[in-house]
Design an enzyme around this catalytic site. Structure first.
Site, PDB file in Angstrom:
ATOM      1  CE1 TYR A  42      56.575  58.893 110.646  1.00 21.70           C
ATOM      2  CE2 TYR A  42      55.649  56.810 109.826  1.00 21.70           C
ATOM      3  CZ  TYR A  42      55.246  58.242 110.192  1.00 21.70           C
ATOM      4  OH  TYR A  42      53.889  58.354 110.438  1.00 21.70           O
ATOM      5  CB  SER A  52      52.165  55.472 111.784  1.00 17.53           C
ATOM      6  OG  SER A  52      51.934  55.223 110.237  1.00 17.53           O
TER       7      SER A  52
HETATM    8  N1  LIG Z   1      49.489  61.378 106.618  1.00 18.68           N
HETATM    9  C1  LIG Z   1      49.238  60.127 106.699  1.00 18.68           C
HETATM   10  O1  LIG Z   1      49.077  59.407 105.964  1.00 18.68           O
HETATM   11  C2  LIG Z   1      49.767  59.533 108.162  1.00 18.68           C
HETATM   12  C3  LIG Z   1      49.912  58.167 108.185  1.00 18.68           C
HETATM   13  C4  LIG Z   1      50.237  57.661 109.433  1.00 18.68           C
HETATM   14  C5  LIG Z   1      50.666  58.464 110.687  1.00 18.68           C
HETATM   15  N2  LIG Z   1      50.745  59.936 110.486  1.00 18.68           N
HETATM   16  C6  LIG Z   1      50.987  60.752 111.526  1.00 18.68           C
HETATM   17  O2  LIG Z   1      50.101  61.846 111.992  1.00 18.68           O
HETATM   18  C7  LIG Z   1      50.716  62.920 112.383  1.00 18.68           C
HETATM   19  C8  LIG Z   1      50.482  64.100 111.311  1.00 18.68           C
HETATM   20  O3  LIG Z   1      50.873  63.938 109.995  1.00 18.68           O
HETATM   21  P1  LIG Z   1      50.571  64.722 108.823  1.00 18.68           P
HETATM   22  O4  LIG Z   1      50.487  64.012 107.654  1.00 18.68           O
HETATM   23  O5  LIG Z   1      49.611  65.641 109.101  1.00 18.68           O
HETATM   24  O6  LIG Z   1      52.001  65.361 108.694  1.00 18.68           O
HETATM   25  P2  LIG Z   1      52.409  66.970 108.329  1.00 18.68           P
HETATM   26  O7  LIG Z   1      53.799  66.925 107.778  1.00 18.68           O
HETATM   27  O8  LIG Z   1      51.567  67.481 107.036  1.00 18.68           O
HETATM   28  O9  LIG Z   1      52.071  68.059 109.438  1.00 18.68           O
HETATM   29  C9  LIG Z   1      52.858  67.788 110.678  1.00 18.68           C
HETATM   30  C10 LIG Z   1      52.950  68.888 111.361  1.00 18.68           C
HETATM   31  O10 LIG Z   1      53.656  68.810 112.521  1.00 18.68           O
HETATM   32  C11 LIG Z   1      54.465  69.924 112.589  1.00 18.68           C
HETATM   33  N3  LIG Z   1      56.024  69.661 113.173  1.00 18.68           N
HETATM   34  C12 LIG Z   1      57.012  68.837 112.736  1.00 18.68           C
HETATM   35  N4  LIG Z   1      57.953  69.019 113.608  1.00 18.68           N
HETATM   36  C13 LIG Z   1      57.634  69.676 114.556  1.00 18.68           C
HETATM   37  C14 LIG Z   1      58.253  70.038 115.911  1.00 18.68           C
HETATM   38  N5  LIG Z   1      59.535  69.507 115.995  1.00 18.68           N
HETATM   39  N6  LIG Z   1      57.554  70.958 116.584  1.00 18.68           N
HETATM   40  C15 LIG Z   1      56.383  71.378 116.418  1.00 18.68           C
HETATM   41  N7  LIG Z   1      55.707  70.806 115.309  1.00 18.68           N
HETATM   42  C16 LIG Z   1      56.057  70.098 114.484  1.00 18.68           C
HETATM   43  C17 LIG Z   1      54.643  70.416 111.176  1.00 18.68           C
HETATM   44  O11 LIG Z   1      55.225  71.760 111.226  1.00 18.68           O
HETATM   45  C18 LIG Z   1      53.544  70.188 110.599  1.00 18.68           C
HETATM   46  O12 LIG Z   1      52.557  71.280 110.986  1.00 18.68           O
HETATM   47  C19 LIG Z   1      51.972  62.527 112.428  1.00 18.68           C
HETATM   48  O13 LIG Z   1      52.371  62.058 113.733  1.00 18.68           O
HETATM   49  C20 LIG Z   1      52.199  61.448 111.282  1.00 18.68           C
HETATM   50  O14 LIG Z   1      53.362  60.387 111.710  1.00 18.68           O
HETATM   51  C21 LIG Z   1      50.347  60.363 109.188  1.00 18.68           C
END
Ligand SMILES: NC(=O)c1ccc[n+]([C@@H]2O[C@H](COP(=O)([O-])OP(=O)(O)OC[C@H]3O[C@@H](n4cnc5c(N)ncnc54)[C@H](O)[C@@H]3O)[C@@H](O)[C@H]2O)c1
Length: 262
Positions: free
Chosen positions: A158, A144
């Site tokens: 985080y 991130s």
């Molecule tokens: N959405 C954003 O703006 C954003 C920004 C920066 C980084 N990220 C990163 O992108 C990635 C995805 O984020 P997102 O926004 O799609 O999140 P989200 O919460 O929408 O989806 C995350 C997924 O990971 C799964 N998950 C969580 N813990 C788990 C575990 N212990 N075992 C297996 N699966 C697990 C959840 O069930 C979900 O399906 C993450 O690494 C997040 O930190 C997202």
């Protein structure tokens, strides 16, 4: 038909049930990969795997909690016996609770560390021996901008976890470079996913849509990123087009990080 850029590659995507993981899985499948979906929510995984199969690509799913090394190892073992190899690992699963540091319980701290850091270790450790043996592998860690580059109030734990992912990416890239394996990180800015929407309340918004709209206004390109756009970048880092790139972090944030003031 032209050869697709990930044709027949076997790709594990963690946290694939929704959000960026889903976008990455769909993009990799579109480019010909056989996708292996790891996450915890079986109903969502089942639906995604069916959608991908209906589009003509192979997809299997495993209910895997990445914090549990036993579950990860068993699932990776099954993938290896079914497909014979793993070419790509996308470490995407993560959690992002937003609250003041002094209100963070030990349990919450452990859950973030276990998911966002140990989950990445567990999955990487499970796939690397096979990649080393075959002298081929692409690991894409979803970090991130939050942590490695910038931060916000309420995201201390985080941020620390994503800083760790960035450090791990560089070190492991060096360790496995001689084995023909590339390891890189994607640093997303703001993407419209359930995780991003879950922050609406802690940022003082009653409506998730209003929060998403407000965040979009601050971004130079005028909106949040989409699942497809995250997918396209992951495809690039998992493909031969990026074969001379390793240990790098690529920011994808609509230009948000470069502006001094809005
Ligand atoms: N959405 C954003 O703006 C954003 C920004 C920066 C980084 N990220 C990163 O992108 C990635 C995805 O984020 P997102 O926004 O799609 O999140 P989200 O919460 O929408 O989806 C995350 C997924 O990971 C799964 N998950 C969580 N813990 C788990 C575990 N212990 N075992 C297996 N699966 C697990 C959840 O069930 C979900 O399906 C993450 O690494 C997040 O930190 C997202």
């Amino acid at each position: 038909m032209d050869r697709q850029v990930l044709q027949d590659r076997v790709a594990i995507i963690t946290g694939a049930a929704r959000g960026l993981g889903e976008g990455i899985a769909r993009a990799m499948a579109r480019e010909g990969a056989r996708t292996v979906l790891f996450s915890r929510t079986v109903a969502l995984l089942e639906k995604l795997a069916k959608d991908i199969r209906d589009s003509g690509q192979a997809a299997v799913y495993f209910p895997v909690d990445v914090t549990d090394a036993g579950q990860v190892n068993r699932a990776v073992g099954e993938v290896l016996s079914r497909f014979g190899r793993i070419d790509i690992l996308v470490n995407n699963a993560a959690v992002a609770p937003s609250l003041p540091f002094l209100e963070t319980s030990d349990e919450l701290l452990d859950s973030v560390i276990d998911t966002n850091i140990k989950g990445v270790f567990n999955c990487t450790r499970a796939v690397l021996p096979g990649m080393i043996e075959r002298r081929y592998g692409k690991i894409v860690n979803i970090s991130s901008v939050t942590g490695p580059r910038v931060s916000n109030q309420g995201l201390s734990v985080y941020s620390a976890s994503k800083g760790a992912v960035s450090g791990f990416t560089k070190s492991i890239a060096l360790e496995v470079a001689e084995h023909g394996i590339n390891v890189n990180a994607i640093l997303p800015g703001s993407f419209d996913t359930p995780m991003m929407r879950s922050m609406a309340a802690s940022r003082g918004f009653d409506s998730e849509d209003a929060y998403i709209k407000e965040v979009g206004k601050e971004i130079p390109l005028g909106r949040l990123g989409t699942m497809d756009e995250a997918g396209d970048l992951a495809v690039f880092l998992a493909s031969e087009a990026s074969k001379y790139i390793t240990g790098t972090e690529i920011i994808i944030d609509g230009g948000n990080i470069i502006q001094e003031h809005k």
